[in-house]
Design an enzyme around this catalytic site. Structure first.
Site, short mmCIF file in Angstrom:
data_model
loop_
_atom_site.label_atom_id
_atom_site.label_comp_id
_atom_site.label_asym_id
_atom_site.label_seq_id
_atom_site.Cartn_x
_atom_site.Cartn_y
_atom_site.Cartn_z
N THR A 183 10.96 18.72 26.16
CA THR A 183 11.35 17.42 25.63
C THR A 183 11.05 16.38 26.71
O THR A 183 11.04 16.70 27.90
CB THR A 183 12.86 17.36 25.29
N GLU A 329 11.86 19.76 19.49
CA GLU A 329 12.53 20.99 19.07
C GLU A 329 12.15 21.39 17.64
O GLU A 329 12.55 22.44 17.15
CB GLU A 329 14.05 20.82 19.13
N LYS A 435 29.87 1.60 20.48
CA LYS A 435 31.21 1.83 19.94
C LYS A 435 32.06 0.60 20.26
O LYS A 435 32.52 0.42 21.37
CB LYS A 435 31.81 3.09 20.56
N TRP A 440 31.34 1.67 14.78
CA TRP A 440 30.03 1.91 15.39
C TRP A 440 29.05 0.84 14.94
O TRP A 440 28.97 0.49 13.77
CB TRP A 440 29.49 3.28 14.96
P1 ADP Z 1 13.04 13.03 23.67
O1 ADP Z 1 14.24 13.71 23.07
O2 ADP Z 1 12.92 13.26 25.10
O3 ADP Z 1 12.90 11.57 23.27
P2 ADP Z 1 11.36 13.82 21.50
O4 ADP Z 1 10.03 13.19 21.49
O5 ADP Z 1 11.47 15.19 21.03
O6 ADP Z 1 11.83 13.74 22.99
O7 ADP Z 1 12.31 12.85 20.70
C1 ADP Z 1 12.95 13.14 19.50
C2 ADP Z 1 13.83 11.99 19.16
O8 ADP Z 1 13.08 10.80 18.96
C3 ADP Z 1 14.61 12.16 17.89
O9 ADP Z 1 15.77 12.93 18.09
C4 ADP Z 1 14.95 10.71 17.53
O10 ADP Z 1 16.05 10.23 18.27
C5 ADP Z 1 13.74 9.96 18.01
N1 ADP Z 1 12.85 9.71 16.87
C6 ADP Z 1 11.74 10.39 16.52
N2 ADP Z 1 11.16 9.84 15.43
C7 ADP Z 1 11.93 8.78 15.07
C8 ADP Z 1 11.89 7.80 14.02
N3 ADP Z 1 10.92 7.78 13.12
N4 ADP Z 1 12.87 6.90 13.96
C9 ADP Z 1 13.88 6.88 14.88
N5 ADP Z 1 13.96 7.76 15.88
C10 ADP Z 1 13.01 8.70 15.99
#
Ligand code: ADP
Length: 542
Positions: A183, A329, A435, A440
């Protein structure tokens, strides 16, 4: 008694099948790569097939064992695609290292993954040199992407030449690992996921279907999303699985270079994070007649929320935006905002949501009480997922096992609502939600709305500690060149869509929003920047 055992072959879902198809069904399809000197190199699927198999055999010749990790440190290009197929074909696991991380973090990750062999672009050797001492003994293979391989180093071309001749695939079990990714660490330490052949195959096929990414052999696909980030959203596998032409931008990721390549190769489909598309739309708006793009060009936008204003601006150029949500993931595809037939009259609203679940992905949202929240489009909960391409644990990280529920769902850390039609709306990452006085406030909703203001180039909203309300929203805004914005103007603009208590308590104009290695707003860094924030001083300043 009727026979109860299925009478169907137990055919393994491995990437080797896609690799074979590249040669038997689509041998002439092109893979185009732009090199550092801006020249463009073309390889056919048949050549990629030959070279991937040579790579696999050469790796086996080195004694690499099944399941061991072979890392890549590379831009998006055809040789990287060969690694996508050749490394898994050898039985090893391809670990894509993120070249935008610091040398320290790359060293940590390569160590943690226990990478035995590294395939590195020549132009990235300075980066490699900055972390190599942190690694135990390993073999280095250098890709002559920018030109020549330095004396004394082993060239990728010589290496694969040693793999000529007959070759038998090592991996035949669909549950074997094929690839690995960490990640990007937006909210915590990087954690590694090892993907299975089976998961990757199901992910690739599902991604291609019309209501997901909807790609076919008629497409020309340019993944802007890096191949080191969540398998470039699976696009290299999806594209080659369906037989689409692929175009790789190499290191030239600025808007003008990308638009030039879109035009030159007649790209029909692309994908990348919102920050890339923001730069592209600004370039298009500045010179609307300069590039002749294919009519009906589609792009997937994901990785962070695509502001509705961005989608509208692209639409005005005839470019269709598909908003998708996913995670490292999850290989990474989770949802796509295709507008269902019965909702076409509300298309504008629905295409800006994160969309509904891909086939084979189950979703639920869980509230504070631990119970699933209703799909009413209002009640917030943490999104949980399960499916054949969702991680069941992190690699060698037992401390993070609390990300899975007792009944086997993965906790995404995203706070969402789900509506009766199954559309997910992300209101925040759990660490970013504001918060305020027991309620929220969604930082994502505020950001999306602020980015619709004509004076705004980029905006991030963060929570800062507040003596009375616990936390209050602060808008950090980058204005367009020559533009200005006051807090009153901003709040006036937002007041139609937000209650008074949800509006930002302060507006700070900044030069740039810090971004992560994958182009997401880095709110941790932003919060850190304002850690000495004082509401009193702020009030006096206003
Ligand atoms: P990291 O967790 O380090 O950012 P990832 O690239 O796996 O790595 O990120 C996944 C996260 O990115 C998701 O859990 C979400 O929070 C955010 N995310 C991905 N796509 C979207 C989207 N279309 N809209 C909002 N958030 C998104």
């Amino acid at each position: 008694m009727a026979e109860t055992v299925a009478t169907i072959m137990d055919y393994p879902l491995t990437l080797n099948h896609f690799l074979e198809r590249m040669n038997t069904i689509f041998p002439h399809v092109e893979v185009v790569s732009r090199h550092p000197d801006r020249t463009v190199q073309r390889r056919s699927y048949a050549e990629i097939y030959e070279r991937s198999r040579k790579l696999a055999k050469a790796l086996i010749n080195t004694g690499i064992q099944k399941g061991e990790r072979v890392a890549t440190l590379s831009w998006n290009h055809a040789t990287h695609l060969e690694c996508y197929y050749g490394i898994p074909a050898s039985g090893a696991v391809m670990h894509t290292l993120n070249l935008r991380l610091s040398p320290h973090d790359i060293g940590f990750i390569a160590n943690h993954a226990d990478d035995k062999l590294l395939i590195v672009d020549d132009v990235l050797l300075p980066l490699y040199n900055a972390f190599k001492d942190a690694l135990p003994a390993h073999r280095l293979i250098v890709v002559p992407f920018g030109g020549a391989v330095p004396d004394g180093m082993e060239s990728y071309e010589d290496f694969i030449a040693g793999g000529a001749g007959p070759f038998d695939y090592v991996t035949t079990d669909e549950r074997d690992g094929c690839a690995m990714c960490y990640t990007s660490g937006t909210t915590g330490d990087p954690k590694g996921v090892i993907y299975s052949h089976r998961g990757m195959m199901l992910h690739s096929i599902t991604s291609a279907i019309p209501d997901m990414m909807g790609v076919s052999q008629a497409d020309c696909i340019l993944p802007v999303v890096p191949m080191f980030h969540a398998n470039a959203w699976g696009l290299p596998y999806t594209a080659t699985g369906v037989g689409a032409k692929l175009v790789f931008p190499g290191p030239h990721m600025d808007a003008e270079s990308l638009l030039e390549l879109f035009e030159q190769e007649q790209v029909t489909f692309s994908g990348g994070v919102p920050t890339i598309w923001l730069a592209i739309i600004q370039a298009l708006e500045a010179e609307p007649k300069r590039w002749k793009l294919v009519e009906g060009l589609r792009t997937v936008v994901g990785g962070s929320a695509a502001p509705p204003s961005l989608i509208d601006r692209f639409e005005s150029f005839g470019i269709k935006v598909l908003h998708a949500w996913g995670m490292t993931e999850m290989s990474p595809l989770g949802t796509v905002a295709t507008v269902k037939n019965n909702l076409l009259d509300q298309a504008k609203r629905y295409r800006a949501t994160q969309g509904y679940a891909a086939p084979l992905v189950d979703l639920r949202a869980t509230g504070d009480t631990g119970e699933a929240v209703p799909w009413d489009g209002k009640t917030m909960g943490e999104l949980e997922v399960r499916g054949p391409w969702v991680a069941s644990r992190y690699h060698d990280n037992p401390g993070a096992s609390d990300r899975w529920t007792a009944d086997g769902w993965f906790k995404t850390g995203d706070i969402v609502t789900i509506d009766p039609e199954g559309y997910v709306q992300i209101t925040d990452r759990s660490k970013d939600v504001i918060k305020s006085g027991g309620e929220w406030i969604s930082s994502v909703d505020l950001e999306n709305a602020i980015m619709g203001h004509p004076a705004v180039k980029e905006a991030a909203v963060i929570a800062l500690p507040h003596p009375k309300w616990d936390e209050r929203p602060v808008a950090c805004v980058v204005v367009k060149e020559g533009a200005s914005l006051s807090q009153d103007e901003l709040n006036e603009f937002l007041s139609g869509d937000f209650a008074k208590w949800q509006l930002p308590d302060a507006l700070v104009l900044i030069d740039e929003i810090p971004k992560t290695s994958t182009g997401k707003f880095q709110k941790v860094a932003l919060r850190d920047q304002f850690k000495d924030w004082s509401w009193d001083e702020q009030r006096q300043a206003v």
